[in-house]
Motif scaffolding. Structure first.
Motif, mmCIF file in Angstrom:
data_model
loop_
_atom_site.group_PDB
_atom_site.id
_atom_site.type_symbol
_atom_site.label_atom_id
_atom_site.label_comp_id
_atom_site.label_asym_id
_atom_site.label_seq_id
_atom_site.Cartn_x
_atom_site.Cartn_y
_atom_site.Cartn_z
ATOM 1 N N LEU A 261 47.174 47.682 35.417
ATOM 2 C CA LEU A 261 48.272 47.040 36.133
ATOM 3 C C LEU A 261 48.438 47.636 37.527
ATOM 4 O O LEU A 261 48.896 46.973 38.442
ATOM 5 C CB LEU A 261 49.571 47.195 35.344
ATOM 6 C CG LEU A 261 49.647 46.395 34.043
ATOM 7 C CD1 LEU A 261 50.893 46.767 33.273
ATOM 8 C CD2 LEU A 261 49.625 44.906 34.317
ATOM 9 N N GLY A 262 48.040 48.897 37.692
ATOM 10 C CA GLY A 262 48.178 49.551 38.982
ATOM 11 C C GLY A 262 47.293 48.950 40.043
ATOM 12 O O GLY A 262 47.638 48.980 41.227
ATOM 13 N N VAL A 263 46.141 48.384 39.657
ATOM 14 C CA VAL A 263 45.246 47.829 40.660
ATOM 15 C C VAL A 263 45.810 46.562 41.266
ATOM 16 O O VAL A 263 45.341 46.104 42.305
ATOM 17 C CB VAL A 263 43.847 47.529 40.058
ATOM 18 C CG1 VAL A 263 43.227 48.764 39.490
ATOM 19 C CG2 VAL A 263 43.924 46.413 39.010
ATOM 20 N N CYS A 264 46.820 45.986 40.608
ATOM 21 C CA CYS A 264 47.405 44.750 41.131
ATOM 22 C C CYS A 264 48.637 45.000 41.965
ATOM 23 O O CYS A 264 49.182 44.086 42.566
ATOM 24 C CB CYS A 264 47.775 43.816 39.967
ATOM 25 S SG CYS A 264 46.408 43.407 38.893
ATOM 26 N N HIS B 24 48.797 40.092 37.394
ATOM 27 C CA HIS B 24 49.524 40.949 36.462
ATOM 28 C C HIS B 24 49.445 40.396 35.035
ATOM 29 O O HIS B 24 49.299 41.148 34.071
ATOM 30 C CB HIS B 24 50.983 41.085 36.896
ATOM 31 C CG HIS B 24 51.219 42.166 37.896
ATOM 32 N ND1 HIS B 24 51.038 41.964 39.252
ATOM 33 C CD2 HIS B 24 51.594 43.463 37.747
ATOM 34 C CE1 HIS B 24 51.314 43.095 39.887
ATOM 35 N NE2 HIS B 24 51.643 44.019 39.016
ATOM 36 N N ILE B 25 49.529 39.069 34.894
ATOM 37 C CA ILE B 25 49.418 38.454 33.564
ATOM 38 C C ILE B 25 48.036 38.713 32.970
ATOM 39 O O ILE B 25 47.893 39.078 31.794
ATOM 40 C CB ILE B 25 49.703 36.947 33.647
ATOM 41 C CG1 ILE B 25 51.156 36.697 34.055
ATOM 42 C CG2 ILE B 25 49.409 36.270 32.311
ATOM 43 C CD1 ILE B 25 51.472 35.232 34.301
ATOM 44 N N LEU B 26 46.999 38.533 33.791
ATOM 45 C CA LEU B 26 45.629 38.747 33.313
ATOM 46 C C LEU B 26 45.379 40.214 32.997
ATOM 47 O O LEU B 26 44.679 40.540 32.028
ATOM 48 C CB LEU B 26 44.633 38.255 34.365
ATOM 49 C CG LEU B 26 44.662 36.758 34.692
ATOM 50 C CD1 LEU B 26 43.597 36.423 35.734
ATOM 51 C CD2 LEU B 26 44.469 35.921 33.436
ATOM 52 N N ALA B 27 45.944 41.107 33.810
ATOM 53 C CA ALA B 27 45.776 42.534 33.543
ATOM 54 C C ALA B 27 46.422 42.917 32.218
ATOM 55 O O ALA B 27 45.848 43.676 31.432
ATOM 56 C CB ALA B 27 46.378 43.351 34.687
ATOM 57 N N SER B 28 47.615 42.406 31.960
ATOM 58 C CA SER B 28 48.286 42.680 30.690
ATOM 59 C C SER B 28 47.504 42.109 29.522
ATOM 60 O O SER B 28 47.378 42.744 28.469
ATOM 61 C CB SER B 28 49.704 42.099 30.714
ATOM 62 O OG SER B 28 50.471 42.660 31.746
ATOM 63 N N ALA B 29 46.966 40.903 29.698
ATOM 64 C CA ALA B 29 46.184 40.277 28.627
ATOM 65 C C ALA B 29 44.919 41.072 28.329
ATOM 66 O O ALA B 29 44.539 41.252 27.166
ATOM 67 C CB ALA B 29 45.828 38.844 29.017
#
Length: 406
Positions: free
Chosen positions: A402-405, A363-368
């Motif tokens: 974010l949905g993929v996580c 989630h952190i990497l997706a947001s980044a």
């Protein structure tokens, strides 16, 4: 110190003066470092290239007794079997890896477990060892395969050394200030044509130095450059002159100040510079999993974005590498093959932490990735050499990413 006063102090001391990148009040797209074109004289640099997929099927090896490993089914979840392999319980036990004060449970990078593959399930320890040895040899991380497996086990053990228990910075620094400094160091690293290991080691030394030695805001840029120089001494064949590094900072600091800071950093770190970078774990995992070049470049892009995120400081290198590879596979969404799924299932038996920790990192990497369109890493990975992974359509929409996580 209030943020406004801190920013004024930074401007007056020269940390921000004439350096738009380091000015927190500038717009994101205006933060470009006034770096001179100064290349290393070593000529063409061999960079890490993604491991090409092996077309041949994985040969199932004859099961040999291996007392250091035992098969362990830990728990049943809605996602499937969460499963891991660990060393002999006398030397390694469940919950050995600790992050954020929580005992970790084993987790698979592959959520479907090993159902339907009983033969592979039995052969995992020996087959995994063979694939790890072959990956280390293919990546030129070893000279002799004889000790490859022991080296990998040592990497897994020593990654907990110099572990940062929290992401808290000294009170006069902020995550935004650190992020701007790291972004600037990435630009310097790119201009110097250093190896990727040098960048990861430099940021690791910076994170430790901020907690072990007392540094003023005015000397934060100097500290970052010194950490990059120390990392280059450990990883590179040819080194730049100190005067050249000072010129990249517009001579804000003298050569004497640079060398004095270097002594201060080395003394504070007690000359403990060893580090197993997440990049090595990523390349090993990707090689064993037979990942395509696109997936590898995407994972490397996400992994480099983690350097900018203060929240990622508390995670182990293997956890960051595993999460980056998982997210990259989900973003790229390449067609799967039986051989590819079997290979991914094999690398998934490596213990990298709890399922909750893995999902948190993703989630952190997706947001980044969703907000990274102005940083140096985005530009770096938008080139043809990196297959334009930072401009992949799957990274454009923050909500869908974010949905993929979830």
């Amino acid at each position: 110190m209030r943020p406004v006063s801190s920013a004024v102090t930074m401007a007056r001391t020269g940390f921000c003066d004439t350096k738009p990148l380091l000015d927190l009040h500038k717009k994101a797209d205006e933060r470009r470092a006034p770096l001179r074109t100064w290349a290393n004289a070593s000529g063409p640099i061999d960079r890490w290239q993604p491991v090409e997929a092996d077309e041949s099927r994985m040969n199932l090896l004859k099961m040999e007794p291996d007392r250091r490993w035992e098969r362990r089914l830990s728990l049943q979840t809605s996602e499937g079997i969460i499963m891991g392999f660990h060393e002999d319980s006398r030397a390694w036990s469940p919950g050995k890896l600790i992050a954020e004060g929580c005992v970790e449970d084993p987790v698979l990078l592959y959520p479907c477990g090993l159902q339907g593959l009983p033969s592979l399930q039995v052969l995992v320890p020996s087959l995994l060892r063979h694939e790890i040895e072959k990956a280390l040899e293919k990546l030129d991380l070893i000279w002799d395969r004889t000790y490859a497996w022991e080296m990998f086990l040592d990497m897994m053990r020593t990654q907990t050394q110099n572990f940062l228990p929290s992401a808290d910075l000294p009170r006069y620094f902020t995550d935004a200030t650190r992020g701007i400094l790291v972004d600037w160091l990435i630009q310097v690293h790119e201009i110097m044509h250093f190896q990727d290991e040098t960048l990861h080691l430099a940021i690791h030394l910076l994170n430790r130095s901020l907690r072990l030695i007392k540094v003023t805001t005015a000397n934060l840029q100097l500290l970052g450059m010194v950490c990059l120089f120390i990392a280059a001494k450990k990883e590179e064949c040819l080194l730049p002159e100190v005067s050249g590094l000072c010129s990249l900072m517009d001579h804000t600091y003298t050569k004497h100040q640079f060398l004095r800071m270097e002594r201060k950093v080395l003394s504070g770190l007690k000359f403990e510079l060893s580090y197993s970078p997440p990049l090595h774990f990523l390349l090993i995992f990707a090689s064993v999993a037979r990942c395509s070049a696109m997936v590898v470049w995407m994972a490397r892009y996400l992994l480099e974005l983690s350097l900018l995120e203060g929240q990622c400081l508390v995670f182990l290198p293997a956890q960051l590498a595993g999460a980056a590879l998982c997210l990259a596979r989900q973003v790229v969404q390449e067609p799967t093959t039986p051989e590819g799924e079997a290979a991914w299932c094999l690398v998934s038996s490596i213990h990298v932490g709890s399922e909750a920790t893995l999902m948190k990192i993703m989630h952190i990497l997706a947001s980044a990735a969703a907000k990274a369109h102005t940083c140096a890493t985005f530009l770096k990975f938008s080139s043809p050499e990196t297959m334009h992974v930072s401009r992949h359509p799957g990274l454009k929409n923050a909500s869908s990413l974010l949905g993929v996580c979830s």
